[in-house]
Motif scaffolding. Structure first.
Motif, PDB file in Angstrom:
ATOM      1  N   ALA A 143       0.831  -1.214   0.000  1.00 34.29           N
ATOM      2  CA  ALA A 143       0.000   0.000   0.000  1.00 34.29           C
ATOM      3  C   ALA A 143       0.858   1.253   0.000  1.00 34.29           C
ATOM      4  N   LEU A 144       2.018   1.175   0.658  1.00 33.30           N
ATOM      5  CA  LEU A 144       2.928   2.328   0.734  1.00 33.30           C
ATOM      6  C   LEU A 144       3.822   2.459  -0.501  1.00 33.30           C
ATOM      7  N   GLY A 145       3.747   1.456  -1.388  1.00 27.20           N
ATOM      8  CA  GLY A 145       4.537   1.519  -2.624  1.00 27.20           C
ATOM      9  C   GLY A 145       5.989   1.112  -2.460  1.00 27.20           C
ATOM     10  N   VAL A 146       6.283   0.291  -1.445  1.00 23.53           N
ATOM     11  CA  VAL A 146       7.655  -0.210  -1.250  1.00 23.53           C
ATOM     12  C   VAL A 146       8.026  -1.047  -2.463  1.00 23.53           C
ATOM     13  N   SER A 147       9.267  -0.963  -2.914  1.00 22.90           N
ATOM     14  CA  SER A 147       9.690  -1.661  -4.141  1.00 22.90           C
ATOM     15  C   SER A 147       9.577  -3.177  -3.975  1.00 22.90           C
ATOM     16  N   PHE A 148       9.304  -3.849  -5.091  1.00 21.99           N
ATOM     17  CA  PHE A 148       9.165  -5.306  -5.066  1.00 21.99           C
ATOM     18  C   PHE A 148      10.460  -5.971  -4.606  1.00 21.99           C
ATOM     19  N   THR A 149      11.586  -5.413  -5.020  1.00 16.78           N
ATOM     20  CA  THR A 149      12.885  -5.979  -4.635  1.00 16.78           C
ATOM     21  C   THR A 149      13.033  -6.000  -3.120  1.00 16.78           C
ATOM     22  N   GLU A 150      12.646  -4.898  -2.502  1.00 15.91           N
ATOM     23  CA  GLU A 150      12.735  -4.784  -1.047  1.00 15.91           C
ATOM     24  C   GLU A 150      11.767  -5.744  -0.352  1.00 15.91           C
ATOM     25  N   ILE A 151      10.556  -5.853  -0.891  1.00 18.43           N
ATOM     26  CA  ILE A 151       9.543  -6.757  -0.312  1.00 18.43           C
ATOM     27  C   ILE A 151      10.018  -8.205  -0.399  1.00 18.43           C
ATOM     28  N   ILE A 152      10.530  -8.592  -1.563  1.00 21.49           N
ATOM     29  CA  ILE A 152      11.008  -9.967  -1.766  1.00 21.49           C
ATOM     30  C   ILE A 152      12.142 -10.279  -0.804  1.00 21.49           C
ATOM     31  N   SER A 153      13.060  -9.343  -0.651  1.00 23.53           N
ATOM     32  CA  SER A 153      14.208  -9.532   0.239  1.00 23.53           C
ATOM     33  C   SER A 153      13.765  -9.722   1.690  1.00 23.53           C
ATOM     34  N   SER A 154      12.851  -8.867   2.170  1.00 24.29           N
ATOM     35  CA  SER A 154      12.398  -8.960   3.562  1.00 24.29           C
ATOM     36  C   SER A 154      11.591 -10.247   3.795  1.00 24.29           C
ATOM     37  N   CYS A 155      10.843 -10.696   2.775  1.00 22.15           N
ATOM     38  CA  CYS A 155      10.072 -11.941   2.893  1.00 22.15           C
ATOM     39  C   CYS A 155      10.999 -13.151   2.999  1.00 22.15           C
ATOM     40  N   LYS A 156      12.059 -13.139   2.228  1.00 19.79           N
ATOM     41  CA  LYS A 156      13.006 -14.263   2.258  1.00 19.79           C
ATOM     42  C   LYS A 156      13.728 -14.341   3.609  1.00 19.79           C
ATOM     43  N   GLU A 157      14.002 -13.181   4.172  1.00 17.18           N
ATOM     44  CA  GLU A 157      14.622 -13.150   5.505  1.00 17.18           C
ATOM     45  C   GLU A 157      13.667 -13.718   6.555  1.00 17.18           C
ATOM     46  N   GLU A 158      12.388 -13.326   6.445  1.00 19.27           N
ATOM     47  CA  GLU A 158      11.369 -13.815   7.392  1.00 19.27           C
ATOM     48  C   GLU A 158      11.152 -15.316   7.246  1.00 19.27           C
ATOM     49  N   MET A 159      11.245 -15.820   6.010  1.00 14.88           N
ATOM     50  CA  MET A 159      11.106 -17.255   5.771  1.00 14.88           C
ATOM     51  C   MET A 159      12.174 -18.038   6.523  1.00 14.88           C
ATOM     52  N   LYS A 160      13.390 -17.516   6.506  1.00 19.51           N
ATOM     53  CA  LYS A 160      14.500 -18.170   7.229  1.00 19.51           C
ATOM     54  C   LYS A 160      14.286 -18.080   8.734  1.00 19.51           C
ATOM     55  N   ARG A 161      13.932 -16.871   9.182  1.00 15.88           N
ATOM     56  CA  ARG A 161      13.802 -16.612  10.621  1.00 15.88           C
ATOM     57  C   ARG A 161      12.673 -17.433  11.249  1.00 15.88           C
ATOM     58  N   SER A 162      11.533 -17.527  10.557  1.00 20.05           N
ATOM     59  CA  SER A 162      10.356 -18.201  11.124  1.00 20.05           C
ATOM     60  C   SER A 162      10.089 -19.573  10.530  1.00 20.05           C
ATOM     61  N   SER A 163      11.052 -20.112   9.775  1.00 23.26           N
ATOM     62  CA  SER A 163      10.922 -21.440   9.143  1.00 23.26           C
ATOM     63  C   SER A 163       9.628 -21.551   8.332  1.00 23.26           C
ATOM     64  N   ILE A 164       9.381 -20.560   7.478  1.00 20.70           N
ATOM     65  CA  ILE A 164       8.190 -20.572   6.619  1.00 20.70           C
ATOM     66  C   ILE A 164       8.589 -21.151   5.260  1.00 20.70           C
ATOM     67  N   SER A 165       7.883 -22.192   4.816  1.00 20.73           N
ATOM     68  CA  SER A 165       8.200 -22.820   3.529  1.00 20.73           C
ATOM     69  C   SER A 165       7.769 -21.922   2.378  1.00 20.73           C
ATOM     70  N   GLU A 166       8.292 -22.210   1.178  1.00 24.35           N
ATOM     71  CA  GLU A 166       7.924 -21.421  -0.003  1.00 24.35           C
ATOM     72  C   GLU A 166       6.434 -21.602  -0.313  1.00 24.35           C
ATOM     73  N   GLN A 167       5.899 -22.810  -0.037  1.00 23.12           N
ATOM     74  CA  GLN A 167       4.474 -23.062  -0.287  1.00 23.12           C
ATOM     75  C   GLN A 167       3.591 -22.184   0.619  1.00 23.12           C
ATOM     76  N   LYS A 168       4.012 -22.053   1.875  1.00 22.25           N
ATOM     77  CA  LYS A 168       3.264 -21.188   2.805  1.00 22.25           C
ATOM     78  C   LYS A 168       3.407 -19.731   2.361  1.00 22.25           C
ATOM     79  N   MET A 169       4.607 -19.370   1.904  1.00 24.24           N
ATOM     80  CA  MET A 169       4.890 -17.989   1.512  1.00 24.24           C
ATOM     81  C   MET A 169       4.078 -17.570   0.294  1.00 24.24           C
ATOM     82  N   ILE A 170       3.914 -18.485  -0.672  1.00 19.71           N
ATOM     83  CA  ILE A 170       3.160 -18.102  -1.874  1.00 19.71           C
ATOM     84  C   ILE A 170       1.678 -17.911  -1.521  1.00 19.71           C
TER      85      ILE A 170
END
Length: 420
Positions: free
Chosen positions: A266-293
Motif C-alpha cells: 500500500a505504501l509503494g515499497v519496491s518489489f525488490t525490497e519486499i522480496i528480500s524482507s520476505c526471504k529473511e522472514e522465511m528463514k527466521r520463522s521457518s516458513i516454507s515457499e508453499q506457505k509464503m506463496i
C-alpha cells in the motif's frame, strides 16, 4: 391573640414481626455438610452407590444454595478454607477424590459421578465450573498426589465436554506460574485429555475460548520461548502439545507477515525490497515457499476493492495480478509452490462468486508471465485440484489444457524429428 404551637404528630402502635416465610434464610452449610459426609461414609468407596445417594439427596437438600460445599466435600472430603486447607471444625469424610487411588481408571469413575450429578441437576453446571476454577487457584495448598488426581479428573472432564476450557485461565495465576505449579499440573491434565480424545479435541476447545495462543503463559516471562515450551512438554511425553504450540506460533508469524506485506504494498515499497524482507522472514520463522506463496497471494488480492460486476472483475484482476506478478514469481521456484498457488486461486475464485468465471483468465495470465508452468497446470487438472467447484473450473480449463497437451505433443515430435 395568642397562638399555640401545634404539636407534631407521633406514630403509635405495635411493631409487627416479620413473617417466617419472608425472613431470608441464614446461610449455614453445617447441617448440609453433615448429611453429605454421613452419606459418603455409609456408601464408602462404592462410586455407584455414591452416585445414587447424591441423586436421591438432591430432592431433600438445597444443592443450588450449597453447591460449593457439595463439590468441596466430593473433591477434598470437607469444606475448603481460602488457600485450599480443609476447615478443621467441621465433619469430613475420607471417601473423596483426594483420598482415592491415583490412576486414570479411578479418575474416570469419579468423572462419571460428577457427570451423573450434573445431568440430573442441570443448575449445578455453572457452579461446578466455578468450583474447578477455584480448586485450580488453590493448587499450592494441595499435596502433589492431590494435584495429580485433580489434573487427571479435569483432563477427563474437558475431554468429555463436561466443563469449558475457560477454566484453564486459573492456571495463569502469577503465584502458580512462578513456582512451576502450573506447567506441572498442565502436563498431567493434557495427558489425560489427549488420552481420552486427541490433540485435535484440545486444539478445538482451546480455540473456542481464545486460549490457543496463551499456553506460553504457563511459564514465567523469562522462560516464554518456543524452545523452552517444546523441550518441557516433549520431555514430559507431550510432543503433540509442543507441535501444536509451534503451529500456532507459525500461524501468528504468518498473520503478522501478511499484515506487514499489505502495508508495504500500500505504501509503494519496491518489489525488490519486499522480496528480500520476505526471504529473511522465511528463514527466521521457518516458513516454507508453499506457505509464503499462499501469504503473498492473499496479500495481493486483499489490496484491492473489487468491482461487483462479474464482467469487469476479470479485467480488473488481470491488470492487478500482472502488475504484481514479480512478487508471485519470486516464490514459485518449486513445482509444489506453483501447484499451491493454483489451488489458492481455485479456492479464492470459488469463495468469491464474482471471480468464478475469471479462473481460466487468471491461470492463463500466470502461465504467460512464467509464474506457473504447463506441468503444474496439467497436474492440477488431472489429479491435484480441490473439490470446491471442481466440475465448473475443469470445464473452464478444458480447451486450454487440450492446447497445452497438443503443444507438448508437437514439441515431442519435433525433438524426435531432429534426432532422426
Amino acid at each position: 391573640m395568642s397562638t399555640q404551637k401545634q404539636q407534631k404528630p407521633t406514630l403509635t402502635g405495635q411493631r409487627f414481626k416479620t413473617r417466617k416465610r419472608d425472613e431470608k434464610e441464614r446461610f449455614d452449610p453445617t447441617q448440609f455438610q453433615e448429611h453429605i459426609v454421613q452419606g459418603l461414609n455409609q456408601t464408602g468407596p462404592d462410586l455407584e452407590a455414591v452416585a445414587k445417594f447424591l441423586d436421591s439427596s438432591g430432592a431433600k437438600l438445597d444443592y443450588r444454595r450449597y453447591a460449593e460445599t457439595l463439590f468441596d466435600i466430593l473433591v477434598a472430603g470437607g469444606m475448603l478454607a481460602p488457600g485450599g486447607a480443609i476447615s478443621d471444625d467441621m465433619t469430613r469424610t475420607n471417601f473423596c477424590l483426594f483420598t482415592a487411588q491415583e490412576d486414570v481408571k479411578t479418575m474416570r469413575a469419579y468423572a462419571q459421578v460428577f457427570n451423573k450429578l450434573i445431568r440430573r441437576y442441570k443448575y449445578l453446571e455453572k457452579g461446578f465450573e466455578e468450583e474447578i476454577k477455584k480448586l485450580l487457584l488453590f493448587l499450592k495448598g494441595f499435596s502433589e498426589s492431590e494435584r495429580n488426581k485433580l489434573a487427571m479428573l479435569t483432563g477427563i472432564l474437558l475431554a468429555n465436554g463436561s466443563i469449558s476450557a475457560s477454566i484453564l485461565g486459573s492456571l495463569f495465576n502469577d503465584n502458580l506460574v512462578k513456582e512451576g505449579v502450573s506447567p506441572a499440573f498442565a502436563v498431567k491434565l493434557f495427558k489425560a485429555w489427549i488420552t481420552e480424545k486427541d490433540i485435535n479435541s484440545v486444539a478445538c476447545a482451546l480455540r473456542k475460548v481464545g486460549m490457543d495462543d496463551r499456553l506460553m503463559e504457563l511459564f514465567p516471562v523469562n522462560k516464554r520461548s518456543y524452545e523452552y515450551f517444546s523441550k518441557y512438554f516433549s520431555d514430559a511425553g507431550l510432543k503433540e502439545l509442543s507441535d501444536f504450540s509451534r503451529n500456532r506460533q507459525s500461524i501468528g508469524a504468518r498473520k503478522e507477515l501478511q499484515k506487514e506485506l499489505q502495508e508495504q504494498m500500500a505504501l509503494g515499497v519496491s518489489f525488490t525490497e519486499i522480496i528480500s524482507s520476505c526471504k529473511e522472514e522465511m528463514k527466521r520463522s521457518s516458513i516454507s515457499e508453499q506457505k509464503m506463496i499462499g501469504i503473498m497471494w492473499t496479500s495481493i488480492m486483499s489490496l484491492m476493492e473489487w468491482n461487483k460486476k462479474e464482467e469487469l472483475v476479470a479485467e480488473q484482476s488481470i491488470k492487478h495480478l500482472k502488475q504484481h506478478s514479480p512478487l508471485l514469481k519470486a516464490f514459485t521456484t518449486q513445482g509444489l509452490s506453483e501447484l499451491t498457488l493454483l489451488l489458492r486461486v481455485q479456492e479464492y475464485c470459488y469463495d468469491n462468486i464474482h471471480f468464478m468465471n475469471a479462473f481460466q483468465k487468471i491461470v492463463l495470465l500466470l502461465y504467460k508471465v512464467n509464474v506457473v508452468s504447463e506441468e503444474a497446470i496439467l497436474k492440477w487438472y488431472t489429479e491435484a485440484h480441490l473439490a470446491k467447484g471442481k466440475g465448473f473450473f475443469l470445464e473452464q480449463m478444458k480447451k486450454f489444457v487440450e492446447w497445452l497437451k497438443s503443444a507438448e505433443e508437437e514439441s515431442e515430435s519435433e525433438e524426435e524429428t531432429d534426432g532422426d
